[in-house]
Design a protein around this motif. Structure first.
Motif, PDB file in Angstrom:
ATOM      1  N   ARG A   1       6.297  61.739  61.712  1.00 48.56           N
ATOM      2  CA  ARG A   1       7.432  60.883  62.063  1.00 48.56           C
ATOM      3  C   ARG A   1       6.986  59.456  62.333  1.00 48.56           C
ATOM      4  NH1 ARG A   1      11.247  63.855  66.422  1.00 48.56           N
ATOM      5  NH2 ARG A   1      11.990  61.716  66.506  1.00 48.56           N
ATOM      6  N   ASP A   2       5.834  59.309  62.978  1.00 49.39           N
ATOM      7  CA  ASP A   2       5.315  57.965  63.231  1.00 49.39           C
ATOM      8  C   ASP A   2       4.934  57.262  61.929  1.00 49.39           C
ATOM      9  OD1 ASP A   2       5.653  58.354  65.932  1.00 49.39           O
ATOM     10  OD2 ASP A   2       3.585  58.980  66.287  1.00 49.39           O
ATOM     11  N   ALA A   3       4.433  58.035  60.970  1.00 50.84           N
ATOM     12  CA  ALA A   3       3.955  57.438  59.722  1.00 50.84           C
ATOM     13  C   ALA A   3       5.081  57.164  58.727  1.00 50.84           C
ATOM     14  CB  ALA A   3       2.903  58.350  59.084  1.00 50.84           C
TER      15      ALA A   3
ATOM     16  N   ASP B   1       2.098  68.540  66.720  1.00 55.08           N
ATOM     17  CA  ASP B   1       1.338  67.287  66.633  1.00 55.08           C
ATOM     18  C   ASP B   1       1.425  66.697  65.225  1.00 55.08           C
ATOM     19  OD1 ASP B   1       0.648  67.632  69.269  1.00 55.08           O
ATOM     20  OD2 ASP B   1      -1.342  68.464  68.840  1.00 55.08           O
TER      21      ASP B   1
ATOM     22  N   MET C   1      11.641  58.781  61.300  1.00 53.04           N
ATOM     23  CA  MET C   1      12.340  59.972  61.774  1.00 53.04           C
ATOM     24  C   MET C   1      13.213  60.597  60.695  1.00 53.04           C
ATOM     25  SD  MET C   1      14.872  60.284  65.085  1.00 53.04           S
ATOM     26  CE  MET C   1      13.618  59.544  66.119  1.00 53.04           C
TER      27      MET C   1
ATOM     28  N   MET D   1       4.956  65.137  64.804  1.00 57.12           N
ATOM     29  CA  MET D   1       5.114  63.860  65.493  1.00 57.12           C
ATOM     30  C   MET D   1       4.333  62.753  64.781  1.00 57.12           C
ATOM     31  SD  MET D   1       7.214  64.705  67.759  1.00 57.12           S
ATOM     32  CE  MET D   1       7.290  63.141  68.642  1.00 57.12           C
ATOM     33  N   ALA D   2       3.138  63.080  64.282  1.00 55.75           N
ATOM     34  CA  ALA D   2       2.360  62.084  63.542  1.00 55.75           C
ATOM     35  C   ALA D   2       3.052  61.710  62.236  1.00 55.75           C
ATOM     36  CB  ALA D   2       0.955  62.624  63.266  1.00 55.75           C
TER      37      ALA D   2
END
Length: 248
Positions: A175-177, A169, A180, A172-173
């Motif tokens: 990568r969003d911020a 988690d 990638m 993934m957070a």
């Protein structure tokens, strides 16, 4: 562990709401010596309970991080392989061995290096292959495969670390911020590359949020304007001599 944290958070919210309701009732009551004494006792009781709940939350958070670290260490020899075609009655060990030897060129790899190998989860109806969980007998072989995975670029096959749910988690957070290309994992730790090229190690969502807040505050801080002082005029020797001649 997550269920325990959620229960404590709900308990904290419930207590806060009830205390606010009771405090509003006390403030609305007519003033009297008994009411004033009750207000002070209530404030002390509320402060004590909130402090106790905060301490309990911190202890549970510390325990959760320790459990996550232990779980991540137990996955040190594991990797996930995505994108390998799934066949009926397949031998996953043979599939993995062929991929590692032929595509990654790890020629000293064999089935004997595998401790455990199987598909993850239930088969989906859309035909997408399930990832293969690979557990090696030796950490050195695991690292050799991990650092050779760049040979799989543009092949549709990827190799990733078998992260815990908490770290997945966080990854993934991140990568969003940050994007990638600015995030990756190494030995179970999430690595984020900042704008200055500095690498930051992250294990929890709190650590990620602190980095995001610090970067946002740095962006919002206005730069001080630079004031350029006028330089003194340079008077050449010829100009000075010409001035002296004119005076004469």
């Amino acid at each position: 562990m997550e269920a325990m944290q959620e229960s404590i958070a709900k308990l904290h919210q419930l207590f806060t709401d009830k205390m606010e309701e009771y405090q509003n009732e006390l403030q609305a009551a007519s003033p009297s010596p008994n009411i004033n004494s009750l207000k002070s006792d209530f404030a002390a009781f509320r402060s004590f309970i909130l402090t106790a709940l905060l301490t309990l939350q911190q202890q549970v958070g510390l325990l959760a991080r320790q459990v996550d670290n232990i779980e991540m260490r137990s996955r040190r020899k594991m990797l996930l392989c995505h994108g390998l075609p799934e066949l009926k009655n397949e031998d996953t060990s043979a599939v993995i061995t062929g991929t590692i030897v032929e595509r990654l060129k790890v020629v000293d790899f064999s089935v004997d290096c595998i401790s455990k190998c199987h598909r993850m989860g239930r088969a989906s109806g859309d035909g997408r292959p399930r990832p293969i969980l690979l557990k090696l007998r030796d950490v050195a072989m695991r690292d050799k495969i991990w650092f050779a995975k760049m040979a799989l670029k543009k092949s549709g096959i990827t190799i990733s670390e078998f992260l815990t749910k908490t770290r997945h988690d966080v990854f993934m957070a991140a990568r969003d911020a940050f994007g990638m290309n600015k995030c990756f994992t190494q030995q179970g730790v999430v690595i984020v590359i900042g704008a200055d090229g500095k690498r930051m190690r992250i294990n929890t969502m709190d650590e990620l949020n602190k980095i995001i807040v610090s970067l946002d505050s740095a962006k919002e801080t206005p730069r001080q304007p630079t004031i350029t002082l006028p330089s003194k005029p340079v008077i050449s020797m010829k100009s000075r001599r010409a001035g002296i001649v004119n005076k004469k």
